[in-house]
Design an enzyme around this catalytic site. Structure first.
Site, short mmCIF file in Angstrom:
data_model
loop_
_atom_site.label_atom_id
_atom_site.label_comp_id
_atom_site.label_asym_id
_atom_site.label_seq_id
_atom_site.Cartn_x
_atom_site.Cartn_y
_atom_site.Cartn_z
N HIS A 457 46.60 39.16 41.71
CA HIS A 457 46.79 39.99 42.90
C HIS A 457 48.25 40.25 43.21
O HIS A 457 48.57 41.03 44.11
CB HIS A 457 46.11 39.32 44.10
CG HIS A 457 45.60 40.30 45.12
ND1 HIS A 457 45.86 41.65 45.05
CD2 HIS A 457 44.85 40.12 46.23
CE1 HIS A 457 45.30 42.26 46.07
NE2 HIS A 457 44.67 41.36 46.81
N ASP A 461 46.14 45.47 42.77
CA ASP A 461 45.49 45.50 44.07
C ASP A 461 43.99 45.70 43.92
O ASP A 461 43.51 46.13 42.87
CB ASP A 461 46.06 46.64 44.93
CG ASP A 461 47.53 46.42 45.29
OD1 ASP A 461 47.93 45.25 45.44
OD2 ASP A 461 48.26 47.42 45.41
#
Length: 483
Positions: A457, A461
């Site tokens: 992450h 995204d």
């Protein structure tokens, strides 16, 4: 110990397939070795009789170390000097060392051998472990005028120098146990561990005489948390480079076994991967109706070409076509930079039962469906036979694992170090689903599977992952007949 790849500095003797006194033919499997990249069988470099085994099973030695001798003349007497000199055959000819290739291999260019260790690490960022480019040992003669820095570079690997720099260690203070006094990774890690066990003495030595030492920041008080000076940068470096597995007491009737090399490496790599990358997983369901149609119509044609195209081959082919549109999924975080990989190299997880290895299909985007399938099948067969080369398990930019082949509905795999994402494919099963036919909804039986995308992450995204999975779904569900 043979050189199994330019980034491999040492190997472990896993199993001797021949004993002292056994005859062996040239290229006949002699022993199994394990490195931080791959397990492999090592063939005999010459025909003869095993005269002496110098390195026993379970021992780890540097590349180029003599591990056994082969008498090439049956009349030669076995060596009794503990491996200090090769036993001589009749006529004074020395017996063959097991790995002459390692001694005769040409040294890499000087600029490469003495290049910056960090550059070497970045170049191999997707390799799970290793000490970087190994440097050939040189005799002390001819080095009288070299500088101290040049001497240290000659006496250590790039990884050792990088660890020393990160922890402000003067390598001249570290005793080397490698060849010609070389400082190995184990030497510097042992030195670092010893130094960390004496924080009070180190702190007292660092304080200037007659001057009050400035208190270091301390950890927030918490139940069970350690207290005292805390250097966030130092903690992060130790946190990333060192893996220490907690120990637990064995109970009555428990069986305790040492971890195999591959299990130990897997454990270390998984811990580091979870430490660094914040893992997030997204899921999607894929309909394999179109792929089943292509498989049925092309089965005979593929059989004539001597290849079986599995569902995994279709998935790999599709992934290789989708990745160029999502460079962040095919990239990695390196320090405070992002590396967007130029190649599409797919790591394909292979179950060794027990154990797991991930050979790499390089430039998968340049291969046809049949080409990808042939490469996957070949790598899987040779992986289970322990015949992979080190280069064939390095350089992955994206990985695919298929727990579904064993019936798992869906998995949440760990992202390999040096990459930003991994695809997990679940079991392909017939399910009753709602489909639209001529504008009306109806119930139909379709082959479906759940896919999961695990992603870092820091770089990928949730929206990026969703778009990637949606595009992959589109390609697979409208698979072209001419792929």
């Amino acid at each position: 110990m043979p050189q199994m790849g330019e980034s491999i500095a040492e190997g472990t003797v896993s199993k001797w397939l021949k004993n002292v006194g056994d005859s062996v033919d040239r290229d006949e499997p002699l022993l199994e070795i394990s490195t931080d990249k791959v397990d492999a069988e090592i063939p005999a470099p010459a025909a003869g009789t095993i005269a002496e085994v110098v390195v026993k099973e379970g021992d780890t030695v540097e590349v180029g170390t003599i591990i056994a001798y082969i008498e090439t003349d049956k009349n030669a007497a076995p060596s009794g000097d503990g491996g200090k000199a090769a036993p001589e055959a009749k006529g004074g000819k020395p017996a063959e060392a097991v790995a002459p290739e390692a001694e005769e291999a040409p040294a890499p260019p000087k600029a490469q051998r003495q290049g910056d260790g960090d550059d070497a690490a970045i170049a191999a960022a997707d390799a799970p472990s290793g000490e970087g480019i190994d440097e050939e040992e040189e005799a002390d003669e001819g080095h009288a005028d070299e500088t101290a820095d040049e001497r240290l570079k000659r006496r250590s690997t790039p990884l050792v120098r990088r660890i020393a720099a990160e922890h402000s260690i003067d390598l001249r203070e570290v005793g080397g146990t490698g060849r010609a006094g070389r400082v190995t990774k184990q030497d510097i890690m042992s030195y670092l561990e010893t130094r960390e066990q004496q924080p009070a003495a180190a702190a007292g030595k660092a304080a200037a005489p007659g001057k009050a030492a400035v208190a270091a920041p301390t950890r927030p008080a918490a139940a069970g948390a350690p207290s005292g000076p805390f250097d966030a940068d130092q903690f992060w470096r130790i946190f990333h480079t060192q893996v220490r597995h907690p120990e637990f007491p064995a109970r009555e009737n428990d069986r305790v076994e040492g971890m195999t090399r591959i299990r130990q490496l897997t454990a270390d790599h998984m811990v580091r991967a979870k430490r660094i990358a914040p893992h997030v997983h997204s899921f999607i369901e894929i309909d394999f109706t179109a792929i089943d149609r292509v498989r049925a119509s092309s089965k005979a044609k593929w059989a004539e070409q001597g290849v079986k195209v599995s569902y995994t081959g279709f998935v790999a082919w599709a992934v290789a076509r989708v990745l160029p549109e999502f460079p962040m999924v095919n990239g990695t975080i390196s320090g405070e930079s992002i590396i967007y990989r130029a190649d599409i190299n797919l790591g394909m997880a292979v179950d060794l039962n027990p154990g797991l290895i991930v050979p790499v299909v390089r430039n998968a985007d340049e291969l046809t469906l049949v080409g990808v399938s042939k490469r996957i099948n070949d790598l899987a067969v040779r992986a289970r036979a322990r015949k992979l080369k080190p280069d064939e398990v390095q350089g992955a930019t994206f990985s695919i694992t298929n727990p579904g082949v064993l019936g798992t509905m869906v998995g949440m795999p760990v992202i390999p170090e040096g990459t930003s994402a991994i695809l997990g494919t679940g079991a392909i099963e017939k399910r009753a689903v709602v489909v639209e036919v001529d504008g009306s909804d109806s119930i139909a039986v379709r082959k479906r599977s759940y896919f999961s995308l695990g992603y870092d992450h820091r770089l990928v995204d949730g929206a990026d992952a969703a778009r990637f999975l949606a595009k992959l779904k589109e390609v697979l569900e409208s698979f072209p007949e001419t792929a």
